[in-house]
Design an enzyme around this catalytic site. Structure first.
Site, PDB file in Angstrom:
ATOM      1  N   CYS A 132       0.813  -1.229   0.000  1.00  0.00           N
ATOM      2  CA  CYS A 132       0.000   0.000   0.000  1.00  0.00           C
ATOM      3  C   CYS A 132       0.845   1.279   0.000  1.00  0.00           C
ATOM      4  CB  CYS A 132      -0.941  -0.009   1.207  1.00  0.00           C
ATOM      5  SG  CYS A 132      -0.162  -0.586   2.721  1.00  0.00           S
ATOM      6  N   HIS A 245      -3.008   6.334   4.408  1.00  0.00           N
ATOM      7  CA  HIS A 245      -1.595   6.446   4.752  1.00  0.00           C
ATOM      8  C   HIS A 245      -1.091   7.820   4.291  1.00  0.00           C
ATOM      9  CE1 HIS A 245      -1.809   2.339   5.716  1.00  0.00           C
ATOM     10  NE2 HIS A 245      -1.116   1.791   4.734  1.00  0.00           N
TER      11      HIS A 245
END
Ligand code: A2P
Length: 339
Positions: A132, A245
């Site tokens: 990710c 994130h």
């Protein structure tokens, strides 16, 4: 008539699996039949796809006989065992785990960066979806590399708990509630309290003192950008955020890099949105990137400590661009160009 495909989602009841189902719906992926697979813990449960209830089935070796495309997100050990079985049965696997990412004959793909690599699916019927944190970083690095030639990358991450899965989401929620109620907290998923804390520890520690997550960012970036000469170093940190994130990225380039020009290039790059008006307190934020498909970049400024350097702040929804969306985008290129 447009061809439709039988699609399996492996790990359908998980945080990423759920998002995969939503994104297949949203992007109108040409699904003929969907098969939702999970462990025997989920046997008998149902999930909704296109407003219809679909029964969750238990993953077995026979699950893939009639499946064209399998989106895997049930952990590395499940992929290691079942991806080759699915591939042998003729299903093309798009694997969201780290099980196959660094194998030389398996393509590791971010469609905005290296879509041509999808052609290598024929080697083993498996395509790997990157980590990710790597995905959102390379979406921003690639257009700058093409123009300025990146020599070195220094990245620090601020990663949401949803990247660890649904149990971690519960852990942050439960610890927060307990602390507000002056009760003892339980740590089951993470080795330390995650509520109101930052853990410089994602995945396991290796002999060189790095974590596996940090090495994934270093190795995967070079593979996706198809350039082993780029030096990368990373510090990955879990923070008490549910979704998205964030990354502080510093790059050093061969050619002189002006922040204004970098901003223009990024604003015209696929999948990237520039939010960069610090005077008006406008910069990418986890809470506003949640549920969005794009990678957001801001705080673009010169690194005045080196000759050609740039600092950036990059945010993306880790369950979407960092996982499920990227996997579905790979499937879209696969079916439209190769099947
Ligand atoms: P289940 O819900 O039945 O445990 P997350 O990453 O959010 O923790 O989700 C993990 C996903 O992987 C869930 O859908 C989980 O199913 C699934 N899963 C975990 N272990 C297995 C297994 N051995 N076989 C099939 N699915 C599994």
């Amino acid at each position: 008539m447009k061809k439709k495909y039988n699609v399996a989602v492996v790990g359908a009841t998980g945080a990423v699996g759920n998002e995969m189902i939503r994104i297949l719906e949203e992007r109108k992926f040409p699904v003929n039949r969907i098969k939702l697979l999970a462990s025997d813990r989920s046997a008998g449960s149902t999930l909704s796809f296109k407003k219809k209830a679909v029964k969750v089935e238990v993953l077995t070796e026979d699950s893939f006989e009639d499946i064209d495309v399998g989106l895997f997100s049930a952990g590395g050990s499940v992929s290691k065992k079942f991806a080759p079985i699915a591939a042998k049965a003729g299903c093309i696997v798009i694997d969201n785990t780290s099980a196959f990412r660094m194998e030389p004959d398996i393509p590791l793909v971010v469609p905005e960066v290296n879509p041509h690599a999808i052609a290598q699916y024929k080697n083993r019927n498996i395509i790997a979806n990157p980590n990710c944190s790597t995905i959102q970083m390379v979406v921003v690095l690639k257009p700058l590399h093409d123009e300025y030639v990146i020599k070195r990358v220094v990245v620090s991450t601020y990663q949401a708990v949803s990247g660890t899965g649904k149990l971690a989401i519960d852990e942050l929620m439960n610890q927060t509630k307990s602390l507000f109620n002056f009760q003892k907290i339980e740590c089951n998923v993470y080795p330390h309290q995650i509520a109101f804390n930052c853990l410089p520890h994602i995945d396991v520690f290796l002999d060189n003192g790095y974590t596996k997550e940090e090495i994934k960012m270093i190795d995967e970036t070079k593979k996706i950008m198809e350039d082993d000469s780029i030096k990368v170093t990373a510090t990955t940190v879990r923070v008490p955020v549910f979704s998205c994130h964030s990354e502080s990225i510093n790059i050093e380039t061969k050619k002189e890099i002006a922040p204004e020009k970098a901003r223009d290039i990024l604003a015209g790059s696929p999948g990237v949105v520039v939010i960069d008006d610090p005077g008006k307190e406008r910069y990418p934020l986890a809470v506003t990137a949640t549920g969005k498909n794009e990678t957001f970049v801001g705080r673009i400024r010169k690194d005045e400590s080196v000759k050609n350097g740039l600092n950036m702040w990059v945010v993306a929804d880790n369950l979407r661009k960092g996982a499920a969306l990227n996997a579905v985008q790979i499937a879209e290129v696969l079916v439209s160009r190769y099947l």
